[in-house]
Design a protein around this motif. Structure first.
Motif, PDB file in Angstrom:
ATOM      1  N   MET A   4      31.102  64.673  13.938  1.00 61.16           N
ATOM      2  CA  MET A   4      31.751  65.535  14.928  1.00 61.16           C
ATOM      3  C   MET A   4      33.100  66.055  14.427  1.00 61.16           C
ATOM      4  O   MET A   4      33.607  67.047  14.890  1.00 61.16           O
ATOM      5  CB  MET A   4      31.937  64.776  16.241  1.00 61.16           C
ATOM      6  N   MET A   5      33.689  65.377  13.426  1.00 65.06           N
ATOM      7  CA  MET A   5      35.032  65.765  13.025  1.00 65.06           C
ATOM      8  C   MET A   5      35.049  66.686  11.806  1.00 65.06           C
ATOM      9  O   MET A   5      36.092  67.089  11.352  1.00 65.06           O
ATOM     10  CB  MET A   5      35.872  64.524  12.738  1.00 65.06           C
ATOM     11  N   LYS A   6      33.887  67.022  11.220  1.00 60.66           N
ATOM     12  CA  LYS A   6      33.864  67.839  10.020  1.00 60.66           C
ATOM     13  C   LYS A   6      34.075  69.316  10.321  1.00 60.66           C
ATOM     14  O   LYS A   6      34.586  70.055   9.500  1.00 60.66           O
ATOM     15  CB  LYS A   6      32.537  67.636   9.284  1.00 60.66           C
ATOM     16  N   GLN A  22      43.637  66.807  13.658  1.00 64.96           N
ATOM     17  CA  GLN A  22      43.727  67.024  15.100  1.00 64.96           C
ATOM     18  C   GLN A  22      42.522  66.442  15.819  1.00 64.96           C
ATOM     19  O   GLN A  22      42.657  65.825  16.888  1.00 64.96           O
ATOM     20  CB  GLN A  22      43.842  68.521  15.391  1.00 64.96           C
ATOM     21  N   ARG A  23      41.345  66.615  15.248  1.00 64.01           N
ATOM     22  CA  ARG A  23      40.133  66.094  15.886  1.00 64.01           C
ATOM     23  C   ARG A  23      40.100  64.568  15.831  1.00 64.01           C
ATOM     24  O   ARG A  23      39.620  63.921  16.772  1.00 64.01           O
ATOM     25  CB  ARG A  23      38.903  66.710  15.217  1.00 64.01           C
ATOM     26  N   CYS A  24      40.603  63.997  14.752  1.00 60.92           N
ATOM     27  CA  CYS A  24      40.668  62.528  14.670  1.00 60.92           C
ATOM     28  C   CYS A  24      41.568  61.966  15.762  1.00 60.92           C
ATOM     29  O   CYS A  24      41.216  60.995  16.435  1.00 60.92           O
ATOM     30  CB  CYS A  24      41.176  62.115  13.285  1.00 60.92           C
ATOM     31  N   PHE A  25      42.722  62.595  15.952  1.00 64.51           N
ATOM     32  CA  PHE A  25      43.642  62.108  16.973  1.00 64.51           C
ATOM     33  C   PHE A  25      43.018  62.218  18.364  1.00 64.51           C
ATOM     34  O   PHE A  25      43.148  61.305  19.190  1.00 64.51           O
ATOM     35  CB  PHE A  25      44.952  62.892  16.924  1.00 64.51           C
ATOM     36  N   GLN A  26      42.312  63.322  18.618  1.00 63.03           N
ATOM     37  CA  GLN A  26      41.750  63.536  19.946  1.00 63.03           C
ATOM     38  C   GLN A  26      40.516  62.691  20.197  1.00 63.03           C
ATOM     39  O   GLN A  26      40.401  62.031  21.238  1.00 63.03           O
ATOM     40  CB  GLN A  26      41.419  65.023  20.129  1.00 63.03           C
ATOM     41  N   ILE A  58      50.913  57.853  13.468  1.00 62.35           N
ATOM     42  CA  ILE A  58      50.247  56.629  13.911  1.00 62.35           C
ATOM     43  C   ILE A  58      51.042  55.406  13.484  1.00 62.35           C
ATOM     44  O   ILE A  58      51.185  54.433  14.256  1.00 62.35           O
ATOM     45  CB  ILE A  58      48.813  56.577  13.355  1.00 62.35           C
ATOM     46  N   ARG A  59      51.587  55.441  12.272  1.00 66.28           N
ATOM     47  CA  ARG A  59      52.416  54.323  11.813  1.00 66.28           C
ATOM     48  C   ARG A  59      53.642  54.164  12.717  1.00 66.28           C
ATOM     49  O   ARG A  59      53.990  53.045  13.122  1.00 66.28           O
ATOM     50  CB  ARG A  59      52.856  54.553  10.370  1.00 66.28           C
ATOM     51  N   ALA A  60      54.285  55.277  13.034  1.00 70.81           N
ATOM     52  CA  ALA A  60      55.462  55.229  13.903  1.00 70.81           C
ATOM     53  C   ALA A  60      55.099  54.751  15.302  1.00 70.81           C
ATOM     54  O   ALA A  60      55.858  53.994  15.926  1.00 70.81           O
ATOM     55  CB  ALA A  60      56.116  56.613  13.969  1.00 70.81           C
ATOM     56  N   LEU A  66      33.974  50.140   9.168  1.00 70.80           N
ATOM     57  CA  LEU A  66      33.310  49.895   7.893  1.00 70.80           C
ATOM     58  C   LEU A  66      31.837  50.263   7.966  1.00 70.80           C
ATOM     59  O   LEU A  66      31.270  50.806   7.015  1.00 70.80           O
ATOM     60  CB  LEU A  66      33.477  48.417   7.514  1.00 70.80           C
ATOM     61  N   PHE A  67      31.212  49.990   9.105  1.00 72.93           N
ATOM     62  CA  PHE A  67      29.773  50.203   9.230  1.00 72.93           C
ATOM     63  C   PHE A  67      29.403  51.478   9.984  1.00 72.93           C
ATOM     64  O   PHE A  67      28.318  52.025   9.793  1.00 72.93           O
ATOM     65  CB  PHE A  67      29.121  48.998   9.919  1.00 72.93           C
ATOM     66  N   GLU A  68      30.282  51.941  10.867  1.00 70.10           N
ATOM     67  CA  GLU A  68      29.929  53.070  11.715  1.00 70.10           C
ATOM     68  C   GLU A  68      30.807  54.307  11.518  1.00 70.10           C
ATOM     69  O   GLU A  68      30.493  55.369  12.026  1.00 70.10           O
ATOM     70  CB  GLU A  68      29.991  52.661  13.193  1.00 70.10           C
ATOM     71  N   GLY A  69      31.917  54.160  10.784  1.00 67.25           N
ATOM     72  CA  GLY A  69      32.820  55.310  10.665  1.00 67.25           C
ATOM     73  C   GLY A  69      33.686  55.415  11.914  1.00 67.25           C
ATOM     74  O   GLY A  69      33.927  54.417  12.596  1.00 67.25           O
ATOM     75  N   PRO A  70      34.143  56.605  12.249  1.00 69.07           N
ATOM     76  CA  PRO A  70      33.935  57.899  11.592  1.00 69.07           C
ATOM     77  C   PRO A  70      34.787  58.053  10.346  1.00 69.07           C
ATOM     78  O   PRO A  70      35.652  57.211  10.083  1.00 69.07           O
ATOM     79  CB  PRO A  70      34.370  58.900  12.669  1.00 69.07           C
ATOM     80  N   PRO A  71      34.572  59.119   9.559  1.00 65.74           N
ATOM     81  CA  PRO A  71      35.361  59.330   8.352  1.00 65.74           C
ATOM     82  C   PRO A  71      36.859  59.369   8.654  1.00 65.74           C
ATOM     83  O   PRO A  71      37.292  59.974   9.630  1.00 65.74           O
ATOM     84  CB  PRO A  71      34.868  60.704   7.855  1.00 65.74           C
ATOM     85  N   GLY A  72      37.617  58.692   7.820  1.00 70.32           N
ATOM     86  CA  GLY A  72      39.055  58.690   7.996  1.00 70.32           C
ATOM     87  C   GLY A  72      39.579  57.579   8.871  1.00 70.32           C
ATOM     88  O   GLY A  72      40.792  57.350   8.928  1.00 70.32           O
ATOM     89  N   ARG A  73      38.687  56.850   9.561  1.00 73.08           N
ATOM     90  CA  ARG A  73      39.177  55.821  10.484  1.00 73.08           C
ATOM     91  C   ARG A  73      39.855  54.681   9.744  1.00 73.08           C
ATOM     92  O   ARG A  73      40.852  54.121  10.232  1.00 73.08           O
ATOM     93  CB  ARG A  73      38.002  55.271  11.323  1.00 73.08           C
ATOM     94  N   LEU A  74      39.350  54.305   8.564  1.00 70.49           N
ATOM     95  CA  LEU A  74      39.978  53.211   7.817  1.00 70.49           C
ATOM     96  C   LEU A  74      41.392  53.590   7.379  1.00 70.49           C
ATOM     97  O   LEU A  74      42.298  52.738   7.377  1.00 70.49           O
ATOM     98  CB  LEU A  74      39.116  52.832   6.617  1.00 70.49           C
ATOM     99  N   ALA A  75      41.594  54.849   7.003  1.00 67.22           N
ATOM    100  CA  ALA A  75      42.933  55.289   6.612  1.00 67.22           C
ATOM    101  C   ALA A  75      43.892  55.234   7.789  1.00 67.22           C
ATOM    102  O   ALA A  75      45.064  54.844   7.644  1.00 67.22           O
ATOM    103  CB  ALA A  75      42.873  56.705   6.038  1.00 67.22           C
ATOM    104  N   ILE A  76      43.418  55.613   8.958  1.00 62.68           N
ATOM    105  CA  ILE A  76      44.260  55.548  10.151  1.00 62.68           C
ATOM    106  C   ILE A  76      44.537  54.091  10.530  1.00 62.68           C
ATOM    107  O   ILE A  76      45.651  53.736  10.939  1.00 62.68           O
ATOM    108  CB  ILE A  76      43.601  56.300  11.322  1.00 62.68           C
ATOM    109  N   LEU A  77      43.527  53.226  10.380  1.00 64.03           N
ATOM    110  CA  LEU A  77      43.729  51.805  10.647  1.00 64.03           C
ATOM    111  C   LEU A  77      44.788  51.236   9.718  1.00 64.03           C
ATOM    112  O   LEU A  77      45.633  50.426  10.138  1.00 64.03           O
ATOM    113  CB  LEU A  77      42.409  51.045  10.485  1.00 64.03           C
TER     114      LEU A  77
END
Length: 436
Positions: free
Chosen positions: A1-3, A237-241, A344-346, A387-398
């Motif tokens: 959904m975020m691509k 923007q889509r990741c944040f939303q 997100i870090r802040a 790790l198993f379900e995504g979505p893309p970029g979630r690990l970087a945000i974590l």
């Protein structure tokens, strides 16, 4: 959904307006000026059919009827989960003869005057965005009594932008920190209601009128409103939303009071569910009673959560805050990945700092439990799911969240920082006698 780029579409169900169907979209449904809900759809799920729109209308109407009908016990009060248990079934709502009439009643444009509202906008090095924000404030159906821009840059570079708007009062606060800027705005204001928005926001034409109506109708000291995305053009923007939840997606009014506070206090009192600093307002008496924003917190200081910490003080001392989604603003999310990760870090760093401040102010151990137990459990669960379900970029945000948490832990050890607690009486003295 975020691509793919998502268009933000506004659909008025009262006019059966489905909008152009050219690609993936976040559809925001309205009944005239009453926001009802959102729905994200891929291109092959569009366009919406008439039966589907009728079903959505019935579902949204049932939620609004339950939340706003005095006969059904409105206003609803927030629970531990942040959402009240439904008392009105969809089947019962569909049988109600006045379902559409109720929607029409709830969607009546507010005629309340905003003459007693001071709008405060804090800005830092965002001239074009500030100009867009001020244009939206100037287009209000009910003009606020005063508009104050607090320039938090070192060189006062927002003064030229403010000069384009003759009714705007310019205040320069060169000391870095959003809380300092907001407090400077409070001190410069002269009216009984102080409303805040941000320079990366555009407000709905009925924003100030809805704030005025809410304070006139409800016995509350504070108000928050709905924050919708202005654009969803980029992956960040889509990741944040969609992944991080944006600034919330609740479309019915809720009262956050002492009951909500006591239910959530053992786990840190979930005051962040109350709303967002991009859309909030206070009776001036709040600042006299519990003090102003903690200048150790917020952007330019610990990171953020200066708004939720103030709500914590308000609820802990017996106050109440109303979330009213009829007061709508549109937020421009961070458009690039580095900017989103910094944000997100802040957010997490500031959240931990606020938990420490709340513990120091009131001795509520739930704040420490959240820092040392709940947040690590959240990180672990999120890691496994991503790790198993995504979505893309979630690990970087974590990773950014964990970095923020680790940075926030320093505040537990900074005894000098912890001793600089809110000077309640001094802060109250700053604002007493200012109101007209």
């Amino acid at each position: 959904m975020m691509k793919e780029r998502f268009e933000v579409r506004h659909i008025d169900l009262a006019a059966a307006n489905t909008g152009a169907e050219s690609g993936p979209a976040l559809s925001i449904f309205w009944w005239k000026d009453l926001p009802l809900g959102t729905r994200a759809s891929l291109q092959d799920e569009l366009p919406y059919g008439i039966p589907q729109l009728r079903q959505l209308t019935a579902e949204y109407a049932a939620a609004q009827l339950e939340a706003r009908s005095i006969s059904l016990g409105a206003p609803l009060r927030a629970t531990y989960e942040g959402w009240p248990k439904r008392a009105l079934s969809l089947e019962a709502a569909l049988k109600a003869e006045d379902l559409i009439e109720s929607l029409n009643e709830f969607a009546i444009t507010s005629s309340a005057s905003a003459h007693d509202i001071s709008v405060v906008i804090c800005t830092r090095d965002r001239g074009p965005a500030l100009a867009d924000c001020l244009r939206s404030v100037a287009a209000q159906r009910s003009a606020p009594g005063e508009v104050i821009v607090v320039d938090n840059s070192s060189d006062g570079n927002a003064k030229d932008v403010c000069g384009q708007f003759p009714d705007v009062q310019y205040v320069h606060e060169p000391r870095a920190g959003l809380s300092r800027a907001r407090n400077a705005g409070i001190r410069a204001s002269r009216l009984n209601i102080v409303a805040f928005t941000d320079d990366d926001v555009e407000v709905h034409p009925g924003w100030t009128a809805e704030i005025a109506r809410a304070f006139a109708d409800r016995d509350v000291e504070a108000l928050t409103g709905l924050v919708l995305p202005a654009r969803l053009d980029t992956a960040a923007q889509r990741c944040f939303q969609f992944t991080m939840g944006g600034f919330g997606t609740t479309f019915v009014p809720l009262t956050f009071d002492r009951r909500f506070f006591e239910e959530t206090r053992p786990s840190g009192a979930h005051v962040w569910k109350i709303g967002a600093g991009a859309n909030m307002a206070f009776q001036r008496s709040v600042f006299e009673r519990v003090g102003m924003f903690d200048e150790r917190l917020g952007a330019g200081a610990a990171g953020c959560s200066e708004d939720s910490e103030l709500w914590y003080r308000l609820l802990a001392t017996g106050g109440a805050c109303l979330y009213e989604p009829r007061a709508v603003v549109f937020h421009h999310h961070r458009s690039d990945w580095p900017g989103l990760k910094r944000q997100i870090r802040a957010y997490m760093k500031g959240h931990v700092a606020a938990l420490v401040a709340q513990y120091d102010n009131f001795g509520h151990r739930g704040n420490i439990v959240r820092i040392g137990k709940q947040l690590p459990v959240y990180f672990l669960k999120t890691f496994v799911k991503a790790l198993f379900e995504g979505p893309p970029g979630r690990l970087a945000i974590l990773a950014a969240e964990i970095q923020g948490w680790l940075a926030g832990l320093q505040f537990l050890l900074r005894l000098g920082w912890r001793k600089r607690r809110i000077a309640m009486r001094a802060a109250a003295a700053d604002v007493k006698g200012i109101a007209k």
